[in-house]
Design a protein around this motif. Structure first.
Motif, short mmCIF file in Angstrom:
data_model
loop_
_atom_site.label_atom_id
_atom_site.label_comp_id
_atom_site.label_asym_id
_atom_site.label_seq_id
_atom_site.Cartn_x
_atom_site.Cartn_y
_atom_site.Cartn_z
N GLN A 163 0.78 -62.59 -32.65
CA GLN A 163 2.19 -62.11 -33.33
C GLN A 163 3.08 -63.61 -32.16
OE1 GLN A 163 4.44 -58.45 -33.87
NE2 GLN A 163 2.08 -57.46 -32.60
N TRP A 164 2.92 -63.08 -31.88
CA TRP A 164 4.79 -63.57 -30.29
C TRP A 164 4.70 -64.27 -30.14
CZ3 TRP A 164 7.70 -59.35 -30.05
CH2 TRP A 164 6.79 -57.71 -29.76
N ASP A 165 5.82 -65.58 -30.01
CA ASP A 165 6.12 -66.41 -29.88
C ASP A 165 6.14 -66.58 -27.93
OD1 ASP A 165 7.01 -69.28 -29.41
OD2 ASP A 165 8.29 -69.08 -31.11
N THR A 166 5.48 -67.17 -27.65
CA THR A 166 5.91 -66.71 -25.76
C THR A 166 6.43 -68.10 -25.40
OG1 THR A 166 3.77 -67.45 -25.49
CG2 THR A 166 3.66 -65.17 -25.87
N ARG A 167 6.65 -68.89 -26.37
CA ARG A 167 6.97 -70.85 -25.31
C ARG A 167 7.91 -70.25 -24.13
NH1 ARG A 167 7.80 -73.78 -30.72
NH2 ARG A 167 8.14 -71.65 -31.69
N ASP A 168 9.47 -69.39 -24.29
CA ASP A 168 10.43 -69.29 -23.82
C ASP A 168 9.87 -68.35 -22.33
OD1 ASP A 168 10.39 -66.89 -25.37
OD2 ASP A 168 12.89 -67.63 -25.37
N TRP A 169 8.85 -67.73 -22.64
CA TRP A 169 8.20 -66.73 -21.43
C TRP A 169 8.64 -66.63 -20.37
CZ3 TRP A 169 5.50 -62.56 -24.54
CH2 TRP A 169 5.63 -61.59 -25.59
N ARG A 170 8.56 -66.15 -19.09
CA ARG A 170 8.10 -66.41 -17.72
C ARG A 170 6.58 -65.85 -17.55
NH1 ARG A 170 9.29 -63.26 -13.16
NH2 ARG A 170 10.26 -61.78 -14.58
N LEU A 171 5.54 -67.22 -17.30
CA LEU A 171 4.91 -67.08 -16.66
C LEU A 171 4.52 -66.65 -14.89
CD1 LEU A 171 1.41 -68.09 -18.05
CD2 LEU A 171 1.97 -69.79 -16.66
N LEU A 172 3.67 -65.57 -15.42
CA LEU A 172 3.17 -65.13 -13.74
C LEU A 172 1.68 -65.25 -13.71
CD1 LEU A 172 5.47 -61.48 -13.49
CD2 LEU A 172 5.86 -64.03 -12.25
N THR A 173 1.08 -65.44 -11.89
CA THR A 173 -0.47 -65.95 -12.02
C THR A 173 -0.39 -64.92 -10.83
OG1 THR A 173 -0.44 -68.10 -13.14
CG2 THR A 173 -1.97 -67.58 -11.48
N GLU A 174 -2.07 -63.91 -11.66
CA GLU A 174 -1.79 -62.91 -10.70
C GLU A 174 -2.84 -63.49 -9.50
OE1 GLU A 174 -4.82 -59.42 -10.35
OE2 GLU A 174 -2.90 -59.17 -11.51
N THR A 175 -2.49 -63.31 -8.07
CA THR A 175 -3.53 -63.43 -7.58
C THR A 175 -4.11 -63.02 -6.47
OG1 THR A 175 -1.92 -64.18 -5.95
CG2 THR A 175 -2.11 -66.41 -7.16
N SER A 176 -5.23 -63.20 -6.21
CA SER A 176 -6.30 -62.54 -5.09
C SER A 176 -7.08 -63.36 -4.40
CB SER A 176 -7.11 -61.34 -6.20
OG SER A 176 -8.07 -62.11 -6.54
N THR A 177 -7.46 -62.62 -3.04
CA THR A 177 -8.59 -63.24 -2.03
C THR A 177 -9.58 -62.66 -1.96
OG1 THR A 177 -6.30 -64.57 -1.41
CG2 THR A 177 -8.32 -64.94 0.04
N PRO A 178 -11.13 -62.63 -2.03
CA PRO A 178 -11.79 -62.64 -1.75
C PRO A 178 -11.73 -62.10 0.41
CG PRO A 178 -12.58 -63.76 -2.71
CD PRO A 178 -11.45 -64.93 -2.16
N ILE A 179 -11.79 -60.80 0.50
CA ILE A 179 -11.72 -60.42 2.01
C ILE A 179 -12.89 -59.51 2.34
CG2 ILE A 179 -9.28 -60.39 2.21
CD1 ILE A 179 -9.43 -57.64 2.01
N ASP A 180 -12.72 -59.81 3.54
CA ASP A 180 -13.77 -58.82 4.61
C ASP A 180 -13.19 -57.51 4.81
OD1 ASP A 180 -15.88 -57.26 5.94
OD2 ASP A 180 -16.97 -59.31 7.27
N LEU A 181 -13.07 -55.61 4.27
CA LEU A 181 -12.98 -55.56 5.14
C LEU A 181 -12.53 -54.47 6.09
CD1 LEU A 181 -11.53 -53.14 1.73
CD2 LEU A 181 -10.18 -53.99 3.07
N ASN A 182 -14.43 -54.53 6.54
CA ASN A 182 -15.26 -54.69 7.63
C ASN A 182 -14.41 -54.77 9.47
OD1 ASN A 182 -17.54 -53.34 9.00
ND2 ASN A 182 -17.52 -54.71 9.74
N ALA A 183 -14.52 -56.48 9.27
CA ALA A 183 -13.79 -56.84 9.94
C ALA A 183 -12.49 -56.98 9.81
CB ALA A 183 -13.99 -58.79 9.02
N ARG A 184 -11.10 -56.51 9.25
CA ARG A 184 -10.36 -56.08 8.96
C ARG A 184 -10.37 -54.56 9.66
NH1 ARG A 184 -7.01 -58.10 4.89
NH2 ARG A 184 -7.64 -60.41 5.13
N GLY A 185 -11.28 -53.96 10.18
CA GLY A 185 -11.26 -52.51 10.96
C GLY A 185 -11.14 -51.32 9.84
N TRP A 186 -12.25 -52.00 9.05
CA TRP A 186 -11.87 -50.90 8.55
C TRP A 186 -13.45 -49.85 7.88
CZ3 TRP A 186 -7.82 -48.27 6.85
CH2 TRP A 186 -6.92 -48.83 6.65
N ARG A 187 -13.95 -48.58 7.86
CA ARG A 187 -14.83 -48.35 7.86
C ARG A 187 -14.85 -47.13 6.56
NH1 ARG A 187 -15.41 -52.07 10.88
NH2 ARG A 187 -16.05 -52.20 12.91
#
Length: 328
Positions: free
Chosen positions: A206-230
């Motif tokens: 129902q919303w007209d979003t033509r002048d709304w701000r657009l945000l893109t959630e970014t995420s990157t796969p990582i290896d937490l074990n390699a970062r020192g987490w157990r």
């Protein structure tokens, strides 16, 4: 996956049915077949309706439209209480609208909301839950449904009492039960249409979003074990994702998601900022079935969040170790 008129009657009614009519636990093969049938209904059927979620005295209603065509799954989820919010999904991508801020957030689609049931790791479900089917039926939103229970075999996770549509196997109601058998929260359709009664036009916002701000959630796969987490995970829980999320220009959060197939826990790791984080309280928090445990570990904040008992997230958080030399 509510004690107003019909809700209270349902709590009492389903409890009586399960205690009086629950059969012996079904075999693992039967359990998986049942769960896959319920999940398939949530992903492949056309349906629309209003469902109500309750935790304690809090009631929240949402309107859900789900349509499947030759291009895949399309869905619109609109929050009817509180601040306006609406999320529209096209297969694996989701746009969430925040009208009060005129923002559109584009992010990977979530598939873990009602009436979905499975989160993966199906073999763990068989090992850690008993499916207790019943020959009794109940009535939800004008439709007949079959009552059954997914009962946890230990106190690390919740049990679930569910009612699935007799004709389509769609999940119509789900109740979360703590290890003592007490109701934690519940969600159910209060009205529903299915099949040809669902109009594709109801997917439109129902919303007209033509002048709304657009945000893109970014995420990157990582290896937490390699970062020192157990991590020492609760029995039955397995990692399903390890990601680094960019929350702001100078604020990144690492996340591990683990699941036993029916419930999930997220572990968030972020660098401690003395200016920002001095007022953050350590320890337990609870929001309905979701328990949160936050603690300081070395120069990091560690937060465990999951729809599991408080002891499970607390023990998981305290079992995390950081090995700096491993990170280097």
């Amino acid at each position: 996956m509510r004690p107003t008129g019909w809700g209270l009657g349902l709590i009492l009614g389903l409890g009586v049915l399960m205690s009086a009519g629950a059969q012996a636990a079904a075999s693992g093969k039967d359990t998986l077949a049942f769960l896959q049938q319920v999940q398939s209904a949530a992903r492949s059927l056309d349906y629309s309706g209003i469902y109500v979620y309750q935790q304690g005295h809090l009631l929240q209603a949402s309107r859900l439209v789900h349509v499947v065509d030759g291009t895949g799954e399309h869905e619109r989820l609109e929050m009817l209480d509180g601040a306006p919010r609406e999320c529209m999904r096209e297969n694996g991508v989701e746009q969430c609208l925040q009208p009060e801020h005129k923002i559109v957030v584009i992010q990977p689609a979530r598939s873990d909301h009602f009436p979905g049931l499975l989160l993966g790791n199906e073999q763990a479900i068989v090992q850690h839950y008993d499916w207790l089917p019943s020959s009794r039926t109940y009535r939800i939103a004008g439709r007949n449904c079959s009552v059954s229970e997914l009962k946890a075999r230990d106190r690390l996770r919740y049990s679930y009492r569910i009612c699935t549509d007799l004709k389509t196997h769609l999940l119509l109601k789900s109740q979360t039960l703590d290890p003592a058998g007490h109701l934690v929260d519940q969600v159910a359709f209060s009205s529903i249409r299915m099949g040809a009664d669902v109009k594709p036009g109801s997917l439109a916002s129902q919303w007209d979003t033509r002048d709304w701000r657009l945000l893109t959630e970014t995420s990157t796969p990582i290896d937490l074990n390699a970062r020192g987490w157990r991590f020492s995970l609760p029995a039955g829980f397995r990692p399903v994702a390890e990601l680094s999320r960019q929350i702001g220009p100078d604020h990144a959060v690492d996340q591990m998601v683990v699941s036993d197939g029916l419930s999930a826990i997220s572990i968030f790791i972020e660098t401690f900022d003395p200016k920002r984080d001095q007022t953050i309280r350590q320890g337990d928090l609870r929001q309905g079935a979701v328990n949160i445990y936050r603690m300081r570990l070395a120069s990091y904040w560690l937060t465990a969040v999951g729809e599991v008992p408080a002891r499970t997230v607390r023990d998981l958080a305290h079992a995390v170790q950081y090995v700096p030399q491993a990170a280097h």
